[in-house]
Scaffold this active site. Structure first.
Site, short mmCIF file in Angstrom:
data_model
loop_
_atom_site.label_atom_id
_atom_site.label_comp_id
_atom_site.label_asym_id
_atom_site.label_seq_id
_atom_site.Cartn_x
_atom_site.Cartn_y
_atom_site.Cartn_z
N MET A 39 0.85 -1.20 0.00
CA MET A 39 0.00 0.00 0.00
C MET A 39 0.88 1.25 0.00
O MET A 39 0.42 2.34 0.35
CB MET A 39 -0.94 0.00 1.21
N ALA A 41 4.08 3.90 1.02
CA ALA A 41 4.77 4.37 2.24
C ALA A 41 5.86 3.35 2.58
O ALA A 41 5.94 2.85 3.71
CB ALA A 41 3.80 4.56 3.40
N GLY A 45 11.19 -2.90 5.33
CA GLY A 45 10.46 -4.17 5.34
C GLY A 45 9.87 -4.48 3.97
O GLY A 45 9.93 -5.62 3.49
N HIS A 46 9.31 -3.46 3.31
CA HIS A 46 8.76 -3.68 1.97
C HIS A 46 9.89 -4.01 0.98
O HIS A 46 9.72 -4.85 0.10
CB HIS A 46 8.05 -2.42 1.46
N GLU A 157 5.64 -11.38 6.91
CA GLU A 157 5.13 -12.19 8.01
C GLU A 157 4.64 -11.34 9.18
O GLU A 157 4.06 -11.87 10.11
CB GLU A 157 6.22 -13.16 8.49
N GLN A 162 -2.91 -12.12 7.83
CA GLN A 162 -3.13 -11.79 6.41
C GLN A 162 -2.46 -12.85 5.52
O GLN A 162 -3.06 -13.34 4.56
CB GLN A 162 -2.54 -10.41 6.12
N SER A 194 6.83 -0.79 10.34
CA SER A 194 5.45 -0.67 9.89
C SER A 194 5.25 0.74 9.39
O SER A 194 5.80 1.69 9.97
CB SER A 194 4.50 -0.93 11.07
O1 PAF Z 1 -0.08 -5.73 3.58
C1 PAF Z 1 -0.48 -4.82 2.82
O2 PAF Z 1 0.22 -3.87 2.55
C2 PAF Z 1 -1.89 -4.90 2.24
O3 PAF Z 1 -2.78 -5.46 3.13
C3 PAF Z 1 -1.93 -5.63 0.89
C4 PAF Z 1 -1.49 -7.08 1.00
C5 PAF Z 1 -1.03 -4.91 -0.11
C6 PAF Z 1 -3.35 -5.62 0.34
O4 PAF Z 1 -3.83 -4.32 0.20
#
Ligand code: PAF
Length: 287
Positions: A39, A41, A45-46, A157, A162, A194
């Protein structure tokens, strides 16, 4: 909508058809493609998800879409941090080759009427306080996976529930993309990264450290033989003592079914969610 090139040249596509064309072109060349849904930002971690994707595939594609369907009416949809240009630069630096950034009208055009709901799992843990959240997640992830038809898709994780729901959905719906989990990335002091950490004041950020510390102390106590219920209660007290407000849950659960466990078991996970000021933080560790 047509493709545009942001600074430093990471191509952006904004429609499912354009995404699929690019992914198919790579696959026709014999390349494996990894999708990293986000999403935006973006933090380290991303970016670790991209690196993880590149360990499993030749090309990494990221998506950025702040999905309104997974935010409750009183949640932070409006103030959720957005910085597409900055995110695109970060993605390019770690070797991502394409960004898929559709707008809301493209994802949910007038007349959109479908929902993906995984039974059971979304009612537990975070789902108890975020009704509908995981239906929104499952729906958008099903759309992203279906649009990209990548070989693998990588999820962090930190959102353990999710990840469990997405794995279930992908298996149930015969989605041909392999779902890969990526270990939590933490700050040097142990707090899980986060996008919502940005909401914490300096004082809250310092207190938030009690979350990973409580999980670690609880694991130690359980491994040392303390009854699980007592160890969980002590963990929750530790959070409250550090200044956390409401503790949504502090649980030992099966890592796949997410059912609560009263005793240690293979694959068990310690999971917690609690409010620090107005910010809801989640974390989990393997037992
Ligand atoms: O973890 C996230 O950033 C969101 O929940 C995802 C998996 C991109 C779905 O919008």
């Amino acid at each position: 909508m047509t493709d545009v090139l942001p600074p430093k040249g990471l191509p952006v596509v904004r429609t499912p058809a354009a995404l699929r064309d690019r992914v198919r072109a790579w696959q026709r060349e014999g390349k494996r493609v990894a999708l990293v849904p986000t999403m935006g930002a973006l933090h380290a971690g991303h970016l670790a998800l991209v690196t993880r994707g590149l360990a499993q595939a030749d090309v990494a594609v990221a998506s950025i879409f702040v999905n309104p369907k997974q935010f409750g009416p009183n949640e932070d949809l409006e103030r959720y941090p957005r910085d597409e240009a900055g995110d695109a630069l970060k993605l390019a630096r770690v070797g991502c080759r394409l960004l898929y950034a559709p707008d809301v009208a493209t994802m949910y055009p007038p007349g959109f009427a479908s929902f993906v709901r995984v039974a059971g799992l979304p009612d537990l843990l975070c789902g108890r306080v975020r009704p509908g959240h995981f239906d929104g997640v499952a729906t958008v992830v099903a759309k992203l996976l279906s649009a990209a038809q990548a070989d693998v898709a990588v999820f962090g994780e930190k959102d353990w529930q999710q990840l469990a729901i997405i794995r279930r959905m992908a298996a149930d719906l015969d989605i041909g993309t392999t779902i890969v989990g990526c270990a939590i990335v933490r700050d040097a002091d142990g707090l899980a990264l986060s996008s919502r950490n940005a909401y914490l004041s300096a004082d809250e950020r310092a207190r938030a450290l009690a979350l990973p510390q409580a999980l670690l102390a609880t694991r130690e106590a359980i491994m040392a033989g303390m009854p699980v219920a007592a160890a969980l209660a002590a963990g929750e007290r530790r959070l409250k003592g550090a200044g956390f407000g409401h503790v949504d849950y502090f649980e030992l659960a099966d890592g796949e079914t997410l059912h609560s466990l009263g005793a240690p078991a293979p694959g068990a996970r310690l999971l917690a969610a609690a409010m620090m000021g107005t910010t809801r933080l989640i974390d989990n560790i393997a037992l």
